[in-house]
Design an enzyme around this catalytic site. Structure first.
Site, short mmCIF file in Angstrom:
data_model
loop_
_atom_site.label_atom_id
_atom_site.label_comp_id
_atom_site.label_asym_id
_atom_site.label_seq_id
_atom_site.Cartn_x
_atom_site.Cartn_y
_atom_site.Cartn_z
N SER A 15 39.84 81.39 54.36
CA SER A 15 40.58 81.49 55.62
C SER A 15 41.91 80.79 55.42
O SER A 15 42.06 79.99 54.49
CB SER A 15 39.79 80.77 56.72
OG SER A 15 40.58 80.60 57.89
N TYR A 49 34.43 73.95 60.05
CA TYR A 49 34.98 75.20 59.51
C TYR A 49 36.06 74.91 58.47
O TYR A 49 36.06 75.48 57.37
CB TYR A 49 35.54 76.02 60.67
CG TYR A 49 35.95 77.44 60.35
CD1 TYR A 49 35.01 78.47 60.36
CD2 TYR A 49 37.27 77.76 60.04
CE1 TYR A 49 35.37 79.78 60.07
CE2 TYR A 49 37.65 79.06 59.76
CZ TYR A 49 36.70 80.07 59.79
OH TYR A 49 37.07 81.37 59.51
P1 NAD Z 1 31.96 88.43 62.49
O1 NAD Z 1 31.30 87.52 63.47
O2 NAD Z 1 32.52 89.73 62.95
O3 NAD Z 1 30.99 88.73 61.27
C1 NAD Z 1 30.22 87.73 60.68
C2 NAD Z 1 29.14 88.39 59.87
O4 NAD Z 1 28.32 87.35 59.31
C3 NAD Z 1 28.20 89.27 60.70
O5 NAD Z 1 27.77 90.37 59.93
C4 NAD Z 1 27.04 88.33 61.00
O6 NAD Z 1 25.80 89.02 61.26
C5 NAD Z 1 26.98 87.58 59.68
N1 NAD Z 1 26.28 86.31 59.77
C6 NAD Z 1 26.50 85.28 60.62
N2 NAD Z 1 25.60 84.30 60.40
C7 NAD Z 1 24.82 84.73 59.37
C8 NAD Z 1 23.71 84.17 58.68
N3 NAD Z 1 23.21 82.97 59.00
N4 NAD Z 1 23.14 84.90 57.70
C9 NAD Z 1 23.61 86.14 57.38
N5 NAD Z 1 24.65 86.71 58.00
C10 NAD Z 1 25.24 86.01 58.99
O7 NAD Z 1 33.10 87.51 61.82
P2 NAD Z 1 34.36 87.87 60.91
O8 NAD Z 1 35.56 87.45 61.67
O9 NAD Z 1 34.28 89.22 60.35
O10 NAD Z 1 34.15 86.76 59.78
C11 NAD Z 1 33.81 87.07 58.45
C12 NAD Z 1 34.34 85.98 57.54
O11 NAD Z 1 35.75 85.94 57.61
C13 NAD Z 1 33.85 84.58 57.91
O12 NAD Z 1 33.57 83.84 56.74
C14 NAD Z 1 35.03 84.00 58.63
O13 NAD Z 1 35.07 82.61 58.55
C15 NAD Z 1 36.18 84.63 57.86
N6 NAD Z 1 37.44 84.64 58.57
C16 NAD Z 1 37.59 85.28 59.75
C17 NAD Z 1 38.83 85.27 60.37
C18 NAD Z 1 39.09 85.97 61.66
O14 NAD Z 1 40.18 85.79 62.22
N7 NAD Z 1 38.19 86.77 62.17
C19 NAD Z 1 39.90 84.59 59.78
C20 NAD Z 1 39.70 83.96 58.57
C21 NAD Z 1 38.47 83.98 57.96
#
Ligand code: NAD
Length: 260
Positions: A142, A155
């Site tokens: 991130s 985080y």
């Molecule tokens: P999201 O909530 O849309 O997706 C998260 C995914 O992880 C889902 O498929 C969920 O079922 C799965 N998940 C959650 N807990 C779990 C567990 N205990 N075991 C197995 N699967 C699990 O979130 P996202 O925004 O797509 O995030 C994905 C990654 O990207 C994360 O690591 C997040 O930190 C990172 N990220 C997101 C953003 C953003 O702005 N959305 C920015 C930077 C980094």
């Protein structure tokens, strides 16, 4: 480009992980999905991606906070497809609170899911990648892997940690055909961020649209969200031969967030 390769993407039932899985499948990779959600919807998703791209798909419901379930998922992928060629450590959760109010069990969960799970999948995937002398490990960190924000202690610690793990993995594989890199997204409008938008709208008494604009204005100079498709294309590049000497980077795609 990725025909006959198998990609395991953790947390790929939603958001960024799903975007990356779709782009890897479009290049011909078989996909092992993982993540939570409605069983019927996940089955439909698997079938849709398989049909659209002529690839094979599978799903394992491992909870990424549980090492034994992660081990079972890695065994399942190896038995089903022979080996995991591309590992995308993407599953993640967020919790927002000041340090003194941060629930201890939330700290443990964020560290386990966002950081420790990647150690387990990586240690279990590496032997087969090394023996085949080809592999790609992509850690979804991130902008918070590079800079901090208040109220996101677990985080930010986990994301800085996974950038460190990425560098160590890259060094330990430097003289092999295995590479390890991190992608550092800025704001992406996924369910994880929608929760923060909703909280902001409630807190400031503004509309959802205004809350989105406010969120972006604080951190992301472009004023636009990054998309899962764009992150998927970066992951595809990291899997290409052209990227074989890209090793140990933390590559931000963040609308200018960390340039400030
Ligand atoms: P999201 O909530 O849309 O997706 C998260 C995914 O992880 C889902 O498929 C969920 O079922 C799965 N998940 C959650 N807990 C779990 C567990 N205990 N075991 C197995 N699967 C699990 O979130 P996202 O925004 O797509 O995030 C994905 C990654 O990207 C994360 O690591 C997040 O930190 C990172 N990220 C997101 C953003 C953003 O702005 N959305 C920015 C930077 C980094």
């Amino acid at each position: 480009m990725l025909k006959n390769k198998t990609a395991l993407v953790t947390g790929s039932t939603s958001g960024i992980g799903l975007g990356i899985a779709r782009k890897l499948a479009a290049q011909g990779a078989n996909i092992v999905f993982n993540g939570f959600g409605d069983a019927k919807e996940i089955e439909a998703l698997q079938a849709e991606v398989a049909k659209q791209h002529g690839v094979q798909t599978a799903y394992h419901n491992a909870d990424m906070s549980k090492p034994q379930e992660i081990e079972a998922m890695m065994r399942f992928a190896a038995e089903r497809f022979g080996a995991v060629d591309i590992l995308v450590n993407n599953a993640g959760i967020q919790h927002v609170a000041n340090i003194e109010d941060f629930p201890v069990e939330k700290w443990d969960a964020v560290i386990a899911i966002n950081l420790t799970s990647a150690f387990h999948t990586t240690r279990l995937a590496l032997p087969a990648m090394k023996s085949r002398n080809w592999g790609r490990i992509i850690n979804i960190a991130s902008a918070h892997g590079l800079v901090a924000s208040a109220q996101k202690s677990a985080y930010v610690a986990a994301k800085h940690g996974i950038v460190g793990l990425t560098k160590v993995t890259a060094l330990e594989t430097a003289q092999t055909g295995v590479t390890c890199n991190a992608i550092c997204p800025g704001w992406v409008l996924t369910p994880l961020v929608q929760k923060q938008v909703d909280a902001r709208a409630a807190q400031h008494g503004v509309s959802i649209e205004e809350a989105k604009k406010g969120l972006l204005a604080e951190k992301q100079p472009s004023g636009e969200f990054v998309t899962p498709d764009q992150l998927g294309e970066l992951a595809v590049f990291m899997c290409s031969d052209a990227a074989s000497q890209v090793r140990g980077v933390a590559w931000n795609m963040d609308g200018g967030w960390v340039a400030q």
